[in-house]
Design a protein around this motif. Structure first.
Motif, PDB file in Angstrom:
ATOM      1  N   ALA A  57     -13.467   4.596   6.598  1.00 59.00           N
ATOM      2  CA  ALA A  57     -12.679   3.956   7.456  1.00 59.00           C
ATOM      3  C   ALA A  57     -11.433   3.146   6.821  1.00 59.00           C
ATOM      4  O   ALA A  57     -11.956   2.497   5.897  1.00 59.00           O
ATOM      5  CB  ALA A  57     -13.400   3.057   8.389  1.00 59.00           C
ATOM      6  N   PRO A  58     -10.221   3.341   7.228  1.00 60.98           N
ATOM      7  CA  PRO A  58      -9.323   2.561   6.668  1.00 60.98           C
ATOM      8  C   PRO A  58      -9.297   1.026   7.228  1.00 60.98           C
ATOM      9  O   PRO A  58     -10.173   0.790   8.305  1.00 60.98           O
ATOM     10  CB  PRO A  58      -7.941   3.285   7.415  1.00 60.98           C
ATOM     11  CG  PRO A  58      -8.556   4.016   8.545  1.00 60.98           C
ATOM     12  CD  PRO A  58      -9.983   4.327   8.322  1.00 60.98           C
ATOM     13  N   GLU A  59      -8.730  -0.101   6.805  1.00 54.40           N
ATOM     14  CA  GLU A  59      -8.605  -1.098   7.225  1.00 54.40           C
ATOM     15  C   GLU A  59      -7.762  -1.042   8.494  1.00 54.40           C
ATOM     16  O   GLU A  59      -6.805  -0.245   8.560  1.00 54.40           O
ATOM     17  CB  GLU A  59      -7.896  -2.243   6.242  1.00 54.40           C
ATOM     18  CG  GLU A  59      -7.462  -3.488   6.872  1.00 54.40           C
ATOM     19  CD  GLU A  59      -6.416  -4.139   6.107  1.00 54.40           C
ATOM     20  OE1 GLU A  59      -6.380  -5.462   6.449  1.00 54.40           O
ATOM     21  OE2 GLU A  59      -6.159  -3.807   5.026  1.00 54.40           O
ATOM     22  N   ILE A  60      -8.055  -1.452   9.671  1.00 53.72           N
ATOM     23  CA  ILE A  60      -7.319  -1.406  10.776  1.00 53.72           C
ATOM     24  C   ILE A  60      -6.716  -2.655  11.412  1.00 53.72           C
ATOM     25  O   ILE A  60      -7.784  -3.695  11.491  1.00 53.72           O
ATOM     26  CB  ILE A  60      -8.058  -0.851  11.881  1.00 53.72           C
ATOM     27  CG1 ILE A  60      -8.611   0.680  11.531  1.00 53.72           C
ATOM     28  CG2 ILE A  60      -7.274  -0.698  13.202  1.00 53.72           C
ATOM     29  CD1 ILE A  60      -9.577   1.496  12.439  1.00 53.72           C
ATOM     30  N   ARG A  61      -5.822  -3.118  11.532  1.00 51.26           N
ATOM     31  CA  ARG A  61      -5.479  -4.570  11.820  1.00 51.26           C
ATOM     32  C   ARG A  61      -4.144  -4.658  12.659  1.00 51.26           C
ATOM     33  O   ARG A  61      -3.324  -3.675  12.565  1.00 51.26           O
ATOM     34  CB  ARG A  61      -5.253  -5.443  10.301  1.00 51.26           C
ATOM     35  CG  ARG A  61      -4.091  -4.890   9.678  1.00 51.26           C
ATOM     36  CD  ARG A  61      -3.776  -6.039   8.358  1.00 51.26           C
ATOM     37  NE  ARG A  61      -2.775  -5.685   7.608  1.00 51.26           N
ATOM     38  CZ  ARG A  61      -1.456  -5.692   7.536  1.00 51.26           C
ATOM     39  NH1 ARG A  61      -1.051  -6.095   8.701  1.00 51.26           N
ATOM     40  NH2 ARG A  61      -0.669  -5.454   6.744  1.00 51.26           N
ATOM     41  N   ALA A  76      -8.430  11.498   9.440  1.00 47.15           N
ATOM     42  CA  ALA A  76      -8.531  12.798   8.944  1.00 47.15           C
ATOM     43  C   ALA A  76      -7.103  13.477   8.397  1.00 47.15           C
ATOM     44  O   ALA A  76      -7.142  14.195   7.434  1.00 47.15           O
ATOM     45  CB  ALA A  76      -9.198  13.584   9.972  1.00 47.15           C
ATOM     46  N   ALA A  77      -6.027  13.264   8.795  1.00 47.02           N
ATOM     47  CA  ALA A  77      -4.657  13.860   8.568  1.00 47.02           C
ATOM     48  C   ALA A  77      -4.028  13.277   7.662  1.00 47.02           C
ATOM     49  O   ALA A  77      -3.651  13.878   6.715  1.00 47.02           O
ATOM     50  CB  ALA A  77      -4.161  14.007   9.927  1.00 47.02           C
ATOM     51  N   TYR A  78      -4.154  11.804   7.564  1.00 44.89           N
ATOM     52  CA  TYR A  78      -3.364  11.062   6.741  1.00 44.89           C
ATOM     53  C   TYR A  78      -4.137  10.393   5.464  1.00 44.89           C
ATOM     54  O   TYR A  78      -3.610   9.893   4.491  1.00 44.89           O
ATOM     55  CB  TYR A  78      -2.528  10.197   7.292  1.00 44.89           C
ATOM     56  CG  TYR A  78      -1.380  10.931   8.238  1.00 44.89           C
ATOM     57  CD1 TYR A  78      -0.629  11.973   7.813  1.00 44.89           C
ATOM     58  CD2 TYR A  78      -1.690  10.913   9.586  1.00 44.89           C
ATOM     59  CE1 TYR A  78       0.235  12.842   8.795  1.00 44.89           C
ATOM     60  CE2 TYR A  78      -0.936  11.548  10.699  1.00 44.89           C
ATOM     61  CZ  TYR A  78      -0.089  12.328  10.061  1.00 44.89           C
ATOM     62  OH  TYR A  78       0.763  13.305  11.069  1.00 44.89           O
ATOM     63  N   SER A  79      -5.278  10.153   5.614  1.00 50.54           N
ATOM     64  CA  SER A  79      -6.114   9.181   4.871  1.00 50.54           C
ATOM     65  C   SER A  79      -5.553   7.929   4.692  1.00 50.54           C
ATOM     66  O   SER A  79      -5.336   7.526   3.160  1.00 50.54           O
ATOM     67  CB  SER A  79      -6.614   9.866   3.509  1.00 50.54           C
ATOM     68  OG  SER A  79      -7.487   9.273   3.007  1.00 50.54           O
ATOM     69  N   PRO A  80      -4.980   7.245   5.419  1.00 51.02           N
ATOM     70  CA  PRO A  80      -4.426   5.932   5.035  1.00 51.02           C
ATOM     71  C   PRO A  80      -5.365   4.806   4.561  1.00 51.02           C
ATOM     72  O   PRO A  80      -6.439   4.749   5.072  1.00 51.02           O
ATOM     73  CB  PRO A  80      -3.868   5.425   6.424  1.00 51.02           C
ATOM     74  CG  PRO A  80      -4.805   6.195   7.462  1.00 51.02           C
ATOM     75  CD  PRO A  80      -5.161   7.202   6.778  1.00 51.02           C
ATOM     76  N   ALA A  81      -4.646   4.042   3.825  1.00 50.54           N
ATOM     77  CA  ALA A  81      -5.678   2.798   3.455  1.00 50.54           C
ATOM     78  C   ALA A  81      -5.430   1.720   4.370  1.00 50.54           C
ATOM     79  O   ALA A  81      -6.568   1.114   4.558  1.00 50.54           O
ATOM     80  CB  ALA A  81      -4.929   2.293   2.350  1.00 50.54           C
ATOM     81  N   VAL A  82      -4.690   1.714   5.311  1.00 49.97           N
ATOM     82  CA  VAL A  82      -4.356   0.618   6.342  1.00 49.97           C
ATOM     83  C   VAL A  82      -3.837   1.473   7.601  1.00 49.97           C
ATOM     84  O   VAL A  82      -2.744   2.069   7.303  1.00 49.97           O
ATOM     85  CB  VAL A  82      -3.746  -0.511   5.935  1.00 49.97           C
ATOM     86  CG1 VAL A  82      -2.298  -0.290   5.353  1.00 49.97           C
ATOM     87  CG2 VAL A  82      -3.865  -1.556   6.992  1.00 49.97           C
ATOM     88  N   ILE A  83      -4.413   1.060   8.913  1.00 45.64           N
ATOM     89  CA  ILE A  83      -3.474   1.456  10.123  1.00 45.64           C
ATOM     90  C   ILE A  83      -3.246   0.215  10.854  1.00 45.64           C
ATOM     91  O   ILE A  83      -3.973  -0.704  11.017  1.00 45.64           O
ATOM     92  CB  ILE A  83      -4.514   2.254  10.793  1.00 45.64           C
ATOM     93  CG1 ILE A  83      -4.537   3.560  10.164  1.00 45.64           C
ATOM     94  CG2 ILE A  83      -3.728   2.191  12.060  1.00 45.64           C
ATOM     95  CD1 ILE A  83      -5.609   4.560  11.033  1.00 45.64           C
ATOM     96  N   ILE A  84      -1.856  -0.207  10.871  1.00 49.79           N
ATOM     97  CA  ILE A  84      -1.383  -1.126  11.396  1.00 49.79           C
ATOM     98  C   ILE A  84      -0.883  -1.109  12.948  1.00 49.79           C
ATOM     99  O   ILE A  84      -0.215  -0.167  13.198  1.00 49.79           O
ATOM    100  CB  ILE A  84      -0.088  -1.785  10.661  1.00 49.79           C
ATOM    101  CG1 ILE A  84      -0.830  -2.133   9.148  1.00 49.79           C
ATOM    102  CG2 ILE A  84       0.562  -2.743  11.323  1.00 49.79           C
ATOM    103  CD1 ILE A  84       0.605  -2.344   8.606  1.00 49.79           C
ATOM    104  N   ARG A 127       0.802  -1.219  -0.146  1.00 49.75           N
ATOM    105  CA  ARG A 127       0.049  -0.165   0.079  1.00 49.75           C
ATOM    106  C   ARG A 127       1.023   1.099  -0.049  1.00 49.75           C
ATOM    107  O   ARG A 127       1.956   1.425   0.538  1.00 49.75           O
ATOM    108  CB  ARG A 127      -0.975  -0.058   1.466  1.00 49.75           C
ATOM    109  CG  ARG A 127      -1.649  -1.289   1.688  1.00 49.75           C
ATOM    110  CD  ARG A 127      -2.848  -1.523   0.633  1.00 49.75           C
ATOM    111  NE  ARG A 127      -3.571  -2.563   1.263  1.00 49.75           N
ATOM    112  CZ  ARG A 127      -4.756  -2.596   1.572  1.00 49.75           C
ATOM    113  NH1 ARG A 127      -5.434  -1.512   1.783  1.00 49.75           N
ATOM    114  NH2 ARG A 127      -5.185  -3.576   1.853  1.00 49.75           N
ATOM    115  N   ASN A 128       0.353   2.313  -0.791  1.00 48.63           N
ATOM    116  CA  ASN A 128       1.148   3.638  -0.683  1.00 48.63           C
ATOM    117  C   ASN A 128       0.853   4.387   0.537  1.00 48.63           C
ATOM    118  O   ASN A 128       1.513   5.245   0.799  1.00 48.63           O
ATOM    119  CB  ASN A 128       0.860   4.425  -1.807  1.00 48.63           C
ATOM    120  CG  ASN A 128       1.726   4.081  -3.073  1.00 48.63           C
ATOM    121  OD1 ASN A 128       3.035   3.830  -2.855  1.00 48.63           O
ATOM    122  ND2 ASN A 128       1.301   4.044  -4.356  1.00 48.63           N
TER     123      ASN A 128
END
Ligand SMILES: [Zn+2]
Length: 355
Positions: free
Chosen positions: A312-316, A277-285, A136-137
């Motif tokens: 909502a990003p993927e949170i894993r 909101a700040a970073y618009s991540p695809a995934v939060i690890i 992911r970028n």
């Protein structure tokens, strides 16, 4: 970003507040791994570099050390990236701790030093990126252990910020009700509420605020005690509205832990909402001992209270078994050996960044 993959061997080091780990990487991953404890006493700041040098020399052969092209070191807390020195790192004994210079002197090869959460996000991206499929970028890596820190990978670039310490998400403001103090001295910061060190203080503040006579509050329970109480109450279907009869988990009033879990979840969700909101991540690890041991509860609570403003990003949880910073330290070396900085940019086009 798969450009960092290479067949050269490199030595990675992860210096934590408790443990010191090293691994020899080749193009296929870890070929040797060793661990010891981080020094707890000593007369000068050189004890840390000396311990790293000793661990590498005792766990790798002279040939393996000689053939490695670089050493990457993940370190806790703020650092001067130009000098490769830790500056006022919490949990370590000295205000300034040189790492880069003594390791370069000992091994006569390039040494790269980066903070642990930036290494963590690079480890996640590099590990997936080289494989291609899961890459992911836009990834945010959050370590929840004694403290809380983050690494931000946005639009295919590691964010370092002006001082190289971007991603200090543990100091996001998340609460104005309980006034829990953070390790940095301010109140309302996420780390003060949801880190391993913070959860017990938040629990006590929650009990006081709600006038809950908690028998176990004379001795502050640990974060793991509190999560055990939450699990026990949730498994019995207890909630904080029916806590009138008798004692529950840990000798505390029944329902206290379930009620606290709701407040902890709100705080976690506020932090994750701000990060989204700040970073618009695809995934939060999520990584670190608190997340690794209680990931299901933490993620379910976040999803319950997450703001719906942005998708909502993927949170894993991390899938690297606590070794994300080690992978990142190795990946940082691999990128550099290929002529790229940690942003994935060719260094020839970049005149002021160290990597
Ligand atoms: Zn703070």
């Amino acid at each position: 970003m798969a450009k960092g993959n290479c067949s050269d061997s490199v030595i990675a080091v992860d210096m934590g507040g408790s443990n010191l780990r090293t691994a020899l990487f080749d193009g296929d991953g870890i070929v040797r791994y060793a661990k010891t404890v981080t020094p707890r006493e000593g007369s000068g700041p050189e004890i840390y570099a000396d311990a790293i040098i000793d661990l590498i020399r005792s766990s790798l052969s002279a040939e393996e050390i000689a053939s490695a092209k670089a050493v990457g070191v993940s370190v806790p807390g703020p650092l001067d990236m130009e000098k490769g020195e830790l500056i006022h790192s919490p949990n370590l004994l000295f205000p300034v701790i040189p790492i880069k210079a003594p390791l370069e002197e000992a091994f006569k090869k390039p040494v790269f030093v980066m903070n642990d959460t930036n290494c963590g996000v690079l480890g996640e991206v590099g590990k997936d990126g080289d494989g291609g499929e899961g890459f992911r970028n836009n990834v945010v890596y959050i370590s929840m252990s004694t403290g809380i820190g983050g690494g931000i990978f946005a639009d295919g670039h590691l964010l370092l910020g002006n001082t190289g310490n971007a991603g200090e998400v543990g100091h996001l403001y998340v609460d104005g009700t309980y006034s829990v103090r953070c390790s940095c001295g301010h109140t309302g910061h996420w780390e003060g509420y949801a880190s391993g060190r913070g959860i017990p203080h938040f629990f006590r503040a929650y009990c006081r605020k709600n006038r809950i006579p908690v028998k176990c509050s004379a001795i502050l329970p640990t974060a793991e005690d509190i999560f055990a109480g939450i699990r026990e109450e949730l498994s019995r279907g207890v909630n904080n509205e029916d806590d009138e009869d008798g004692a529950g988990a840990g000798g505390c009033d029944r329902g206290v832990f379930a009620g606290f879990y709701e407040e902890l979840s709100k705080v976690n969700a506020r932090a994750i909402s701000s990060i989204t909101a700040a970073y618009s991540p695809a995934v939060i690890i999520l990584d670190g001992s608190v997340a690794a041991n209680n990931g299901e509860l933490i993620i379910a609570g976040i999803l319950k209270y997450l703001d719906g403003y942005l998708p909502a990003p993927e949170i894993r949880l991390s899938r690297l078994g606590g070794k994300a910073p080690l992978y990142g330290a190795a990946y940082c070396c691999a990128l550099s050996l290929r002529g790229y900085n940690v942003h994935g940019e060719n260094r020839s086009a970049d005149t002021h960044k160290q990597y």
